[in-house]
Design a protein around this motif. Structure first.
Motif, mmCIF file in Angstrom:
data_model
loop_
_atom_site.group_PDB
_atom_site.id
_atom_site.type_symbol
_atom_site.label_atom_id
_atom_site.label_comp_id
_atom_site.label_asym_id
_atom_site.label_seq_id
_atom_site.Cartn_x
_atom_site.Cartn_y
_atom_site.Cartn_z
ATOM 1 N N VAL A 320 53.153 40.927 -33.707
ATOM 2 C CA VAL A 320 53.514 41.547 -32.435
ATOM 3 C C VAL A 320 54.507 40.665 -31.677
ATOM 4 O O VAL A 320 55.443 41.158 -31.037
ATOM 5 N N GLU A 321 54.327 39.361 -31.753
ATOM 6 C CA GLU A 321 55.277 38.423 -31.129
ATOM 7 C C GLU A 321 56.661 38.587 -31.736
ATOM 8 O O GLU A 321 57.666 38.596 -31.024
ATOM 9 N N TYR A 322 56.729 38.731 -33.051
ATOM 10 C CA TYR A 322 58.010 38.903 -33.745
ATOM 11 C C TYR A 322 58.712 40.195 -33.310
ATOM 12 O O TYR A 322 59.940 40.237 -33.174
ATOM 13 N N MET A 323 57.940 41.246 -33.080
ATOM 14 C CA MET A 323 58.528 42.549 -32.743
ATOM 15 C C MET A 323 59.124 42.571 -31.341
ATOM 16 O O MET A 323 60.079 43.303 -31.085
ATOM 17 N N ARG A 324 58.561 41.782 -30.430
ATOM 18 C CA ARG A 324 59.035 41.776 -29.047
ATOM 19 C C ARG A 324 60.500 41.343 -28.998
ATOM 20 O O ARG A 324 60.884 40.319 -29.550
ATOM 21 N N GLY A 325 61.347 42.158 -28.367
ATOM 22 C CA GLY A 325 62.778 41.867 -28.272
ATOM 23 C C GLY A 325 63.590 42.500 -29.376
ATOM 24 O O GLY A 325 64.823 42.505 -29.310
ATOM 25 N N LYS A 326 62.919 43.053 -30.421
ATOM 26 C CA LYS A 326 63.629 43.669 -31.549
ATOM 27 C C LYS A 326 63.483 45.176 -31.577
ATOM 28 O O LYS A 326 64.095 45.850 -32.396
ATOM 29 N N PHE A 365 57.060 30.716 -18.227
ATOM 30 C CA PHE A 365 56.960 31.739 -19.249
ATOM 31 C C PHE A 365 57.847 31.379 -20.438
ATOM 32 O O PHE A 365 58.890 30.744 -20.273
ATOM 33 N N ARG A 366 57.449 31.801 -21.598
ATOM 34 C CA ARG A 366 58.297 31.663 -22.787
ATOM 35 C C ARG A 366 58.918 33.014 -23.104
ATOM 36 O O ARG A 366 58.218 34.021 -23.212
ATOM 37 N N SER A 367 60.228 33.056 -23.239
ATOM 38 C CA SER A 367 60.940 34.306 -23.484
ATOM 39 C C SER A 367 60.846 34.719 -24.945
ATOM 40 O O SER A 367 61.035 33.899 -25.851
ATOM 41 N N ALA A 368 60.580 36.015 -25.162
ATOM 42 C CA ALA A 368 60.566 36.538 -26.527
ATOM 43 C C ALA A 368 61.976 36.674 -27.078
ATOM 44 O O ALA A 368 62.175 36.680 -28.290
ATOM 45 N N VAL A 369 62.964 36.756 -26.190
ATOM 46 C CA VAL A 369 64.351 36.964 -26.613
ATOM 47 C C VAL A 369 65.070 35.641 -26.808
ATOM 48 O O VAL A 369 65.640 35.363 -27.862
#
Length: 402
Positions: A320-326, A365-369
C-alpha cells in the motif's frame, strides 16, 4: 487415484469442455463446473497438487469453465490456478488456525446471521459459490450442505433485523448471494427494503470475477427495483489479480453500474499470487478502468490449511505504501486485518506521520511522493498536543538534517 494426462490430452480436454459449454449462459457454466476429481484432465498436476486434491481439509473443489479458461494448465505458479487447485499445504491444520477465527458463530443470534458491529449485520443467504476459491475464509460454511439456508432460516433472520432498530446496514453474503435464483434474491431484497430502519444493503459476490455472465439484465433490473429511496444497494466483489480483469468482467460491472449499484473491490493479499507491488498496482489500475473503486486489501485469515497463502503483515503495509503516489486515492485499498476473536476490522497503514515536536508546534510527515520529511504547524491554543506521539530532540535534529 488421480491419473495424469499428457499436455496434449489436457489441452484437448479443455477444448472439449469449452465447446460443450454454452459460454455466456450462467446455468450452462454451473452445470459444467469442474470438480476436484476431474482436475487432472485440465491441468498438468504437480505432486503437491495431487496430495492437496485428495487430502485437503478445506472446502470442496469446483470451478466454472470460464474461470478455468483464465488459468495456465502447465504452470503451477499461475495465479488463477493457485486459487482453483489445492496444494499439500491445504492438508495441514496449524496450531494458530481456526475454522472460525472471527468467532462469527459465537456472534450469531439466529442461524445464518452474525451481529458483530452495533449497527450492521452479516446475512448468510446461501452456501454455494460458482468457484470454491482455495483461500476462502468461510470454508467451514461454503460448499457444505449442512449450511444450506432454508426460507424459514432467512425469515427468522429478517425477524431478528426487524426487532433490532439499531441495524441500519445488512451485508448479504454466503456462499455467493448471486448464485441464488432471481426469485429468491428478489424476495431477500424486497424483505430488506420493507424494514424501515435498514438503509444500506451490500451484496458480497465474486461472480463478476468467476461467472460474469450471471450478471444478467434481469438480475440487474431486480436490483434496480429495490435500489430506491428506502434502500441503497452496493456491491462488494473480489478481484485478486490482473488476469481476472477481462472484457467479460468489465461488461458485468457496467451492467451493475447502470442499475445504480456502486461497486467496490475487496482483494485478499495472497502469497505467490498478488504479494508483489507491481502486480497489486496493475490490478488496481485495471479496476479503475473498469470503474471499480478500491475498498479493502485483506490480510489473510488464520483458517485451516491456509499457510500457503499467508504473508508477513509487513507485505501489505509495503504494498500500500508503494501504491501511494502512483495511482489516484480511489484506487488504493485500505489494508485491513479482521481481528481474530471477533474484534472487527482495523486498518493498518504506512507510517507517514512521524510525530510532533512541541517546542515549535510542528508535525513531521514523510512524503509518499518525494520521500522527504515535510513539516506542518499545530494551531496556536490547541488542546490536543498531548494526543500526538512526541519527537525527541535527537530525532528532531536528525529529521531536519535530511
Amino acid at each position: 487415484m488421480l491419473v495424469q494426462n499428457s499436455l496434449s490430452e489436457v489441452l484437448r480436454a479443455r477444448e472439449e469442455l469449452f465447446s460443450r459449454t454454452n459460454w455466456t449462459d450462467p446455468t450452462s457454466q454451473l452445470q459444467n463446473r469442474v470438480k476436484g476429481e476431474d482436475l487432472s484432465r485440465y491441468f498438468m498436476l504437480t505432486e503437491s497438487e495431487k496430495v492437496g486434491i485428495s487430502e485437503t481439509i478445506r472446502l470442496l473443489v469446483s470451478t466454472t469453465p470460464y474461470y478455468l479458461s483464465l488459468s495456465d494448465p502447465s504452470d503451477p505458479n499461475c495465479p488463477i490456478r493457485r486459487m482453483i487447485v489445492p496444494t499439500k499445504e491445504e492438508t495441514v491444520f496449524s496450531l494458530e488456525e481456526s475454522p472460525d477465527p472471527l468467532e462469527e458463530e459465537r456472534l450469531s443470534p439466529v442461524r445464518g446471521l452474525t451481529h458483530m458491529y452495533p449497527n450492521r449485520v452479516l446475512l448468510f443467504s446461501n452456501h454455494s459459490c460458482s468457484v470454491y476459491c482455495r483461500h476462502c475464509m468461510r470454508g467451514r460454511k461454503v460448499s457444505s450442505n449442512d449450511e444450506r439456508m432454508e426460507k424459514s432460516d432467512l425469515e427468522k433472520a429478517f425477524e431478528y433485523i426487524r426487532n433490532h432498530p439499531e441495524v441500519e446496514d445488512v451485508v448479504v453474503s454466503g456462499g455467493d448471494p448471486l448464485n441464488l435464483a432471481d426469485s429468491r434474491l428478489e424476495w431477500i431484497l424486497a424483505e430488506l427494503n420493507l424494514i424501515p430502519h435498514v438503509k444500506i444493503c451490500r451484496l458480497g459476490t465474486r461472480n463478476p470475477v468467476t461467472l460474469p455472465f450471471r450478471i444478467t439484465e434481469n438480475l440487474c433490473s431486480i436490483i434496480e427495483r429495490y435500489n430506491d429511496d428506502s434502500l441503497s444497494i452496493f456491491c462488494h466483489t473480489q478481484f485478486n489479480h490482473p488476469k481476472e480483469c477481462t472484457k467479460e468482467a468489465k461488461n458485468a460491472i457496467l451492467r451493475l453500474l447502470k442499475a445504480g449499484v456502486s461497486v467496490g473491490n475487496q482483494a485478499v493479499l495472497l502469497k505467490g499470487i498478488n504479494d508483489d507491488e507491481e502486480v497489486m498496482l496493475t490490478l488496481h489500475k485495471k479496476l479503475l478502468e473498469m470503474r471499480v473503486r478500491a475498498y479493502y486489501l485483506y490480510d489473510p485469515e488464520l483458517i485451516p490449511g491456509s499457510r500457503g497463502f499467508r504473508t508477513p503483515l509487513a507485505r501489505g503495509i509495503e504494498i500500500v505504501e508503494y501504491m501511494r503516489g502512483k495511482i489516484g486515492g480511489m484506487g488504493i485499498p485500505h489494508f485491513v486485518n479482521d481481528l481474530p476473536g471477533g474484534g472487527g476490522k482495523i486498518t493498518i497503514g504506512a507510517n507517514w506521520y512521524l510525530g510532533y515536536y512541541p517546542k515549535t508546534r510542528q508535525h513531521a510527515f514523510r512524503s509518499a511522493v518525494t520521500k522527504r520529511v515535510h513539516f506542518s504547524f499545530e494551531p496556536i491554543g490547541s488542546d490536543k498536543e498531548s494526543y500526538y506521539p512526541r519527537i525527541s530532540e535527537e530525532e528532531w535534529a536528525r529529521l531536519h538534517s535530511q
